[in-house]
Design an enzyme around this catalytic site. Sequence first.
Site, PDB file in Angstrom:
ATOM      1  N   GLY A 195      -1.007   6.720   1.786  1.00 50.16           N
ATOM      2  CA  GLY A 195      -2.290   6.278   1.260  1.00 50.16           C
ATOM      3  C   GLY A 195      -2.352   6.277  -0.252  1.00 50.16           C
ATOM      4  O   GLY A 195      -1.343   6.384  -0.939  1.00 50.16           O
ATOM      5  N   HIS A 202      -1.086   1.649  -4.190  1.00 54.25           N
ATOM      6  CA  HIS A 202      -0.964   1.047  -5.524  1.00 54.25           C
ATOM      7  C   HIS A 202      -0.119  -0.220  -5.394  1.00 54.25           C
ATOM      8  O   HIS A 202       0.272  -0.603  -4.277  1.00 54.25           O
ATOM      9  CB  HIS A 202      -0.347   2.051  -6.511  1.00 54.25           C
ATOM     10  CG  HIS A 202       0.915   2.689  -5.999  1.00 54.25           C
ATOM     11  ND1 HIS A 202       2.086   1.979  -5.807  1.00 54.25           N
ATOM     12  CD2 HIS A 202       1.184   3.954  -5.591  1.00 54.25           C
ATOM     13  CE1 HIS A 202       3.016   2.787  -5.347  1.00 54.25           C
ATOM     14  NE2 HIS A 202       2.495   3.992  -5.188  1.00 54.25           N
ATOM     15  N   GLY A 257       2.871  -0.832  -5.902  1.00 57.72           N
ATOM     16  CA  GLY A 257       4.162  -0.662  -5.217  1.00 57.72           C
ATOM     17  C   GLY A 257       3.978  -0.881  -3.719  1.00 57.72           C
ATOM     18  O   GLY A 257       4.744  -1.603  -3.078  1.00 57.72           O
ATOM     19  N   HIS A 258       2.928  -0.266  -3.160  1.00 56.92           N
ATOM     20  CA  HIS A 258       2.656  -0.455  -1.731  1.00 56.92           C
ATOM     21  C   HIS A 258       2.294  -1.907  -1.426  1.00 56.92           C
ATOM     22  O   HIS A 258       2.745  -2.465  -0.432  1.00 56.92           O
ATOM     23  CB  HIS A 258       1.469   0.414  -1.286  1.00 56.92           C
ATOM     24  CG  HIS A 258       1.712   1.895  -1.391  1.00 56.92           C
ATOM     25  ND1 HIS A 258       0.991   2.707  -2.222  1.00 56.92           N
ATOM     26  CD2 HIS A 258       2.581   2.690  -0.743  1.00 56.92           C
ATOM     27  CE1 HIS A 258       1.401   3.950  -2.094  1.00 56.92           C
ATOM     28  NE2 HIS A 258       2.368   3.981  -1.208  1.00 56.92           N
ATOM     29  N   ASP A 265      11.813   5.641  -3.766  1.00 58.83           N
ATOM     30  CA  ASP A 265      12.255   6.848  -3.059  1.00 58.83           C
ATOM     31  C   ASP A 265      13.647   6.567  -2.500  1.00 58.83           C
ATOM     32  O   ASP A 265      13.839   6.354  -1.301  1.00 58.83           O
ATOM     33  CB  ASP A 265      11.253   7.184  -1.954  1.00 58.83           C
ATOM     34  CG  ASP A 265       9.890   7.515  -2.534  1.00 58.83           C
ATOM     35  OD1 ASP A 265       9.787   8.512  -3.252  1.00 58.83           O
ATOM     36  OD2 ASP A 265       8.948   6.737  -2.317  1.00 58.83           O
ATOM     37  N   VAL A 280       8.298  -1.293  -8.212  1.00 61.95           N
ATOM     38  CA  VAL A 280       7.304  -1.994  -9.040  1.00 61.95           C
ATOM     39  C   VAL A 280       6.939  -1.060 -10.195  1.00 61.95           C
ATOM     40  O   VAL A 280       6.679   0.130  -9.986  1.00 61.95           O
ATOM     41  CB  VAL A 280       6.050  -2.348  -8.214  1.00 61.95           C
ATOM     42  CG1 VAL A 280       5.013  -3.064  -9.076  1.00 61.95           C
ATOM     43  CG2 VAL A 280       6.442  -3.218  -7.024  1.00 61.95           C
TER      44      VAL A 280
END
Length: 266
Positions: A31, A34, A36-37, A151, A177
């Site tokens: 959750g 941002h 990146g997600h 990651d 990102v």
Amino acid sequence: MQVLDRIDGFRKELDTARADGKAVGLVLTMGYLHDGHTSLIRRSAEECDLTAVTVFVNPLQFGANEDLDRYPRDVERDVAIAADAGAEIVFAPPVEEMYPTGPVLTSIHVADVSEGMEGAVRPGHFDGVATVVAKLFAIAGPCRAYFGEKDYQQLAVVRRMAADLSFPVDIVGCPIVREDDGLAMSSRNVFLSPEQRRAASVLYRALQAGATDLGRARQAMADTVAEEPLVQLDYAEVVETDNEYRLVIAARVGTTRLIDNLGVAK
Ligand code: PAF
């Protein structure tokens, strides 16, 4: 957009989609979404017929002194962001739904890949990640699952776990990102004060310094971080694969831990 919080309901929706011939894309998150997600969600929405996003702050992957309690949470905001990026389903289960029997007695340990770097600094962390990812894969069923390369070690752990346990899941690694100054996007960036936020960009500069001086990359990264007094280096490593050198770095900025990496083609 459907927002689900029960395993059965989520599983049923994805089974129905597959029975209708749809390719399912999965983006697993904790959750506080941002950019990146959203890059993962957008990619899944481009490549799959239905995209599901999971939002679950997994207690198993936090150590006793880590930031589980203060981890940022805002599911309503996450739902809006996920919908805007092209997701059709958000699965946001409470802890009691995921771990109804209390302490979890089954744990997945991916030997070797989990050791060193984050695995050394955060004992048990990757067991917690591998366990919840396996559980979410078992719930979701056959799909393509999109993970960020930020990651880097987590991606390697998940790939190996999925291969070793024959999950019917294609793992897709997606590029990092970055903010304008190079800082990798992370939910933890919200913890940084303006001064720390400015200092944190040294991680990317360190990776670039390492990339231009590969022969002594570890030292070049450490020297660059040492120029920034607000940032304490945890480790700077180089991982060699068949086709690249991956520079990997982790540091603390105040109480916030940040990780980043950069690939250099061979
Ligand atoms: O990368 C994350 O946000 C988490 O480690 C993951 C993969 C969602 C498992 O909790």
